[in-house]
Design an enzyme around this catalytic site. Sequence first.
Site, PDB file in Angstrom:
ATOM      1  N   PHE A 117       7.684  51.763  57.465  1.00  0.00           N
ATOM      2  CA  PHE A 117       8.300  50.540  56.794  1.00  0.00           C
ATOM      3  C   PHE A 117       7.688  50.264  55.793  1.00  0.00           C
ATOM      4  CE2 PHE A 117      11.541  47.709  58.809  1.00  0.00           C
ATOM      5  CZ  PHE A 117      12.202  48.363  59.676  1.00  0.00           C
ATOM      6  N   GLN A 231      13.286  35.584  51.457  1.00  0.00           N
ATOM      7  CA  GLN A 231      13.502  37.268  51.109  1.00  0.00           C
ATOM      8  C   GLN A 231      14.785  37.752  50.962  1.00  0.00           C
ATOM      9  OE1 GLN A 231      12.136  39.831  54.470  1.00  0.00           O
ATOM     10  NE2 GLN A 231      10.551  40.321  52.812  1.00  0.00           N
ATOM     11  N   GLU A 246      15.604  48.791  56.737  1.00  0.00           N
ATOM     12  CA  GLU A 246      14.897  49.604  56.125  1.00  0.00           C
ATOM     13  C   GLU A 246      14.322  50.937  56.649  1.00  0.00           C
ATOM     14  OE1 GLU A 246      12.081  47.168  53.824  1.00  0.00           O
ATOM     15  OE2 GLU A 246      10.612  47.651  55.367  1.00  0.00           O
ATOM     16  N   ARG A 286       9.649  44.682  50.007  1.00  0.00           N
ATOM     17  CA  ARG A 286      10.952  44.003  49.573  1.00  0.00           C
ATOM     18  C   ARG A 286      11.155  43.336  48.295  1.00  0.00           C
ATOM     19  NH1 ARG A 286      12.651  42.838  55.820  1.00  0.00           N
ATOM     20  NH2 ARG A 286      12.843  44.853  56.543  1.00  0.00           N
ATOM     21  N   HIS A 354      17.730  37.617  53.149  1.00  0.00           N
ATOM     22  CA  HIS A 354      17.678  38.011  54.485  1.00  0.00           C
ATOM     23  C   HIS A 354      16.695  37.120  55.427  1.00  0.00           C
ATOM     24  CE1 HIS A 354      17.090  41.384  57.591  1.00  0.00           C
ATOM     25  NE2 HIS A 354      15.940  41.348  57.345  1.00  0.00           N
ATOM     26  N   ARG A 389       7.327  38.448  53.382  1.00  0.00           N
ATOM     27  CA  ARG A 389       7.312  39.295  54.641  1.00  0.00           C
ATOM     28  C   ARG A 389       7.452  40.638  54.543  1.00  0.00           C
ATOM     29  NH1 ARG A 389      10.624  40.868  59.288  1.00  0.00           N
ATOM     30  NH2 ARG A 389      12.643  40.250  58.112  1.00  0.00           N
TER      31      ARG A 389
HETATM   32  C1  LIG Z   1      20.392  41.799  60.455  1.00  0.00           C
HETATM   33  C2  LIG Z   1      18.784  41.573  60.662  1.00  0.00           C
HETATM   34  C3  LIG Z   1      17.949  42.730  61.062  1.00  0.00           C
HETATM   35  C4  LIG Z   1      16.598  42.470  61.124  1.00  0.00           C
HETATM   36  N1  LIG Z   1      15.823  43.319  61.386  1.00  0.00           N
HETATM   37  C5  LIG Z   1      14.730  43.126  61.613  1.00  0.00           C
HETATM   38  C6  LIG Z   1      13.629  44.138  61.949  1.00  0.00           C
HETATM   39  O1  LIG Z   1      13.953  45.280  61.980  1.00  0.00           O
HETATM   40  N2  LIG Z   1      12.381  43.997  62.287  1.00  0.00           N
HETATM   41  C7  LIG Z   1      11.969  42.765  62.136  1.00  0.00           C
HETATM   42  O2  LIG Z   1      10.588  42.426  62.499  1.00  0.00           O
HETATM   43  N3  LIG Z   1      12.686  41.804  61.902  1.00  0.00           N
HETATM   44  C8  LIG Z   1      13.964  41.907  61.413  1.00  0.00           C
HETATM   45  N4  LIG Z   1      14.943  40.851  61.268  1.00  0.00           N
HETATM   46  C9  LIG Z   1      14.298  39.652  61.366  1.00  0.00           C
HETATM   47  C10 LIG Z   1      14.142  38.912  62.761  1.00  0.00           C
HETATM   48  O3  LIG Z   1      15.292  39.562  63.546  1.00  0.00           O
HETATM   49  C11 LIG Z   1      14.263  37.551  62.767  1.00  0.00           C
HETATM   50  O4  LIG Z   1      13.264  36.820  62.048  1.00  0.00           O
HETATM   51  C12 LIG Z   1      13.835  37.244  64.317  1.00  0.00           C
HETATM   52  O5  LIG Z   1      14.934  37.897  65.177  1.00  0.00           O
HETATM   53  C13 LIG Z   1      14.284  35.449  64.535  1.00  0.00           C
HETATM   54  O6  LIG Z   1      14.177  35.323  65.904  1.00  0.00           O
HETATM   55  P1  LIG Z   1      14.092  33.790  66.483  1.00  0.00           P
HETATM   56  O7  LIG Z   1      13.783  33.766  67.900  1.00  0.00           O
HETATM   57  O8  LIG Z   1      13.099  32.934  65.492  1.00  0.00           O
HETATM   58  O9  LIG Z   1      15.280  33.107  66.053  1.00  0.00           O
HETATM   59  P2  LIG Z   1      16.892  33.761  66.551  1.00  0.00           P
HETATM   60  O10 LIG Z   1      17.081  34.998  67.204  1.00  0.00           O
HETATM   61  O11 LIG Z   1      17.472  33.390  65.044  1.00  0.00           O
HETATM   62  O12 LIG Z   1      17.354  32.513  67.461  1.00  0.00           O
HETATM   63  C14 LIG Z   1      17.559  31.226  67.145  1.00  0.00           C
HETATM   64  C15 LIG Z   1      18.040  30.710  68.411  1.00  0.00           C
HETATM   65  O13 LIG Z   1      17.930  29.114  68.258  1.00  0.00           O
HETATM   66  C16 LIG Z   1      19.145  28.554  68.819  1.00  0.00           C
HETATM   67  N5  LIG Z   1      19.363  27.455  67.827  1.00  0.00           N
HETATM   68  C17 LIG Z   1      19.442  27.252  66.503  1.00  0.00           C
HETATM   69  N6  LIG Z   1      19.848  25.842  66.284  1.00  0.00           N
HETATM   70  C18 LIG Z   1      20.337  25.393  67.437  1.00  0.00           C
HETATM   71  C19 LIG Z   1      20.554  24.085  67.672  1.00  0.00           C
HETATM   72  N7  LIG Z   1      20.918  23.205  66.469  1.00  0.00           N
HETATM   73  N8  LIG Z   1      20.547  23.885  69.029  1.00  0.00           N
HETATM   74  C20 LIG Z   1      20.476  24.565  70.021  1.00  0.00           C
HETATM   75  N9  LIG Z   1      20.268  25.793  69.503  1.00  0.00           N
HETATM   76  C21 LIG Z   1      19.949  26.092  68.479  1.00  0.00           C
HETATM   77  C22 LIG Z   1      20.189  29.682  68.598  1.00  0.00           C
HETATM   78  O14 LIG Z   1      21.309  29.387  69.589  1.00  0.00           O
HETATM   79  C23 LIG Z   1      19.488  30.747  68.952  1.00  0.00           C
HETATM   80  O15 LIG Z   1      19.390  30.916  70.473  1.00  0.00           O
HETATM   81  C24 LIG Z   1      16.187  40.974  61.172  1.00  0.00           C
HETATM   82  C25 LIG Z   1      16.821  39.928  60.600  1.00  0.00           C
HETATM   83  C26 LIG Z   1      18.440  40.374  60.532  1.00  0.00           C
HETATM   84  C27 LIG Z   1      19.264  39.192  60.173  1.00  0.00           C
END
Ligand SMILES: Cc1cc2nc3c(=O)[nH]c(=O)nc-3n(C[C@H](O)[C@H](O)[C@H](O)COP(=O)(O)OP(=O)(O)OC[C@H]3O[C@@H](n4cnc5c(N)ncnc54)[C@H](O)[C@@H]3O)c2cc1C
Length: 583
Positions: A117, A231, A246, A286, A354, A389
Amino acid sequence: MDVLQTDVVIVGAGGAGLRAAIAVAEADPALSVTLISKVYPMRSHTVAAEGGAAGVIKENDSLENHFNDTIGGSDWLADQDAVEFFVEQAPKELTRLEHWGCPWSRDPDGRVAVRPFGGMKIERTWFAADKSGFHILHTLFQTSMKYPSIKRLDEYYTTDLLLEDGRAVGVLSHEMRSGKPVVVLGKAVILCTGGAGRVFPFTTNGAIKTGDGMAMAYRAGVPLQDMEFVQYHPTGLPGTGILISEAARGEGGILVNKDGYRYLQDYGMGPADPWPRKKAMELGPRDRLSQSFWQEQQKGRTIQSKWGDVVHLDLRHLGEKKINERLPFIRDLAKSYVGVDVVTAPIPVRPVIHYTMGGIASDITAGTPLPGLFCAGETACVSINGANRLGSNSLAELLVFGKVAGEAAARLARSVPAPSEASALAQAKAHRARAEALVDGSRGTEAVATIRRDMMATMESGCGIYRTQEGLEQTCTTLRDLRRRYRDVKISDRSWVFNTDLTQALELGAMLEIAETMALSALLRTESRGAHQRLDHPQRDDAGFLTHSMAWRQGDEPPRIDYKPVTITKSQPAARVYGGAAS
Ligand SMILES: Cc1cc2nc3c(=O)[nH]c(=O)nc-3n(C[C@H](O)[C@H](O)[C@H](O)COP(=O)(O)OP(=O)(O)OC[C@H]3O[C@@H](n4cnc5c(N)ncnc54)[C@H](O)[C@@H]3O)c2cc1C
């Protein structure tokens, strides 16, 4: 107003929130957990992650290597105590997921496979084909269902934190189906609400990534840290912003300009090199790859397409068999969204917003400056990501710090009394008045869509891959004006049933506050570091800016920005070296 008493309140049911909930349940099954999400958990953005999660597992690798790659990738802005803890815990968490049923891709001998990566000089990214986030989230979701102490409020929108004697004691949410408010009180609150990429117009981020949790914490007096670091991923599909992981470059894809030339070698990324890669080329970090695109564009060497300027990501030489086995989703996405079969043609790509490196100021214990409030995942700034990151560190981060947050909240919940209802209810009623005024439509002239469009436009023009004082000042001025106009915002839906107008108005309020912290922190950081590049201050300035920026809310005025030292344990700032030359 309904009041629900629980031990631990978690907002967000993506990877971080589910991991935190499981950690509370495992720490003490007697503790009740209320897990609130504005979407059904499997729709959280974690589901969209493609490439994989980083953790040291192979004999040729070491924790030291992962630490060094992460610190160099962060341009020395990450806190080194947090990174040391992170790299040590990541393999344990990924193995735990394996035991919970995550179907990691394997080597022919049956051992877990890892792929290269960006910015990682040795391959260490665990993956499940190119649907890693889907499988991780599914595994966590299924595991969470084993625990009767975890109660979910799916499709409940949370607007505010509730406080008592300077502590977080709960949240105000409403059921989106009916609009009915509910106060959820707890002895500890964890925010796992994800990132804020939607403040920009062109992003890989799902529509729900509007930074609500960051704004809630900020309004409650918690500083937002390192918000200027946003990012760009170098390979998004033009038009939609859909991500081409990636992993496509990790498996051997190459980037070429309009002359078919692998231009990254001109930007300190060096020629291609066998493992272990000292010269990174397409597997550079990145920030550098996105900046190289901009440079190529200035030189007129990008490709003109019907979607604007792009470069080509070429996978053809990998062959159909490998593409189908390792990158089936990428093949689907390219076919569906730009009409390209990657087996026979290159994919047009360009940089796309991103990930938010900044977030709620937090530390290695997942605690925040507000007692009773914890956070984890993309909404938090621990900080292991610093100024940039590395791909695949985020999925591992949300597991490691989701667990830490859950365990810390469980410890606290066992030691403090339940909060009182009276003062929380009074606050909740005052907060609720905001939503009520929007729905009853008694006032307001400004449309949500117009303010949102103007916010996104000014963020892209002033706060993009390269920034200048003039551009940032303009963006700050525009955002001031938009915040003023937002006070007069109106919506047209007068019912409480699935009022998406209301949701979007509330999300816009959060995004405007966050955008302002990003632009002002960027204006005041007169140096270039990681994802924050200033054309007028092109050098990194360790004497002046080896510090975290902290944005504090000042009511309707612009935030106050002050600074906090970076924790350095063993790696002194040095030049970042990826290719032949240090840069
Ligand atoms: C397309 C894509 C591909 C990626 N690929 C990778 C990868 O291969 N490897 C890697 O390490 N990272 C990757 N990332 C980054 C990584 O996926 C994210 O940073 C990570 O999944 C975020 O997880 P999280 O649990 O913090 O938030 P999320 O999974 O975004 O969850 C947020 C949660 O908060 C809740 N929420 C938000 N606001 C409110 C509110 N006001 N009231 C109630 N609930 C709320 C939502 O409903 C959701 O359940 C990628 C990101 C994207 C966009």
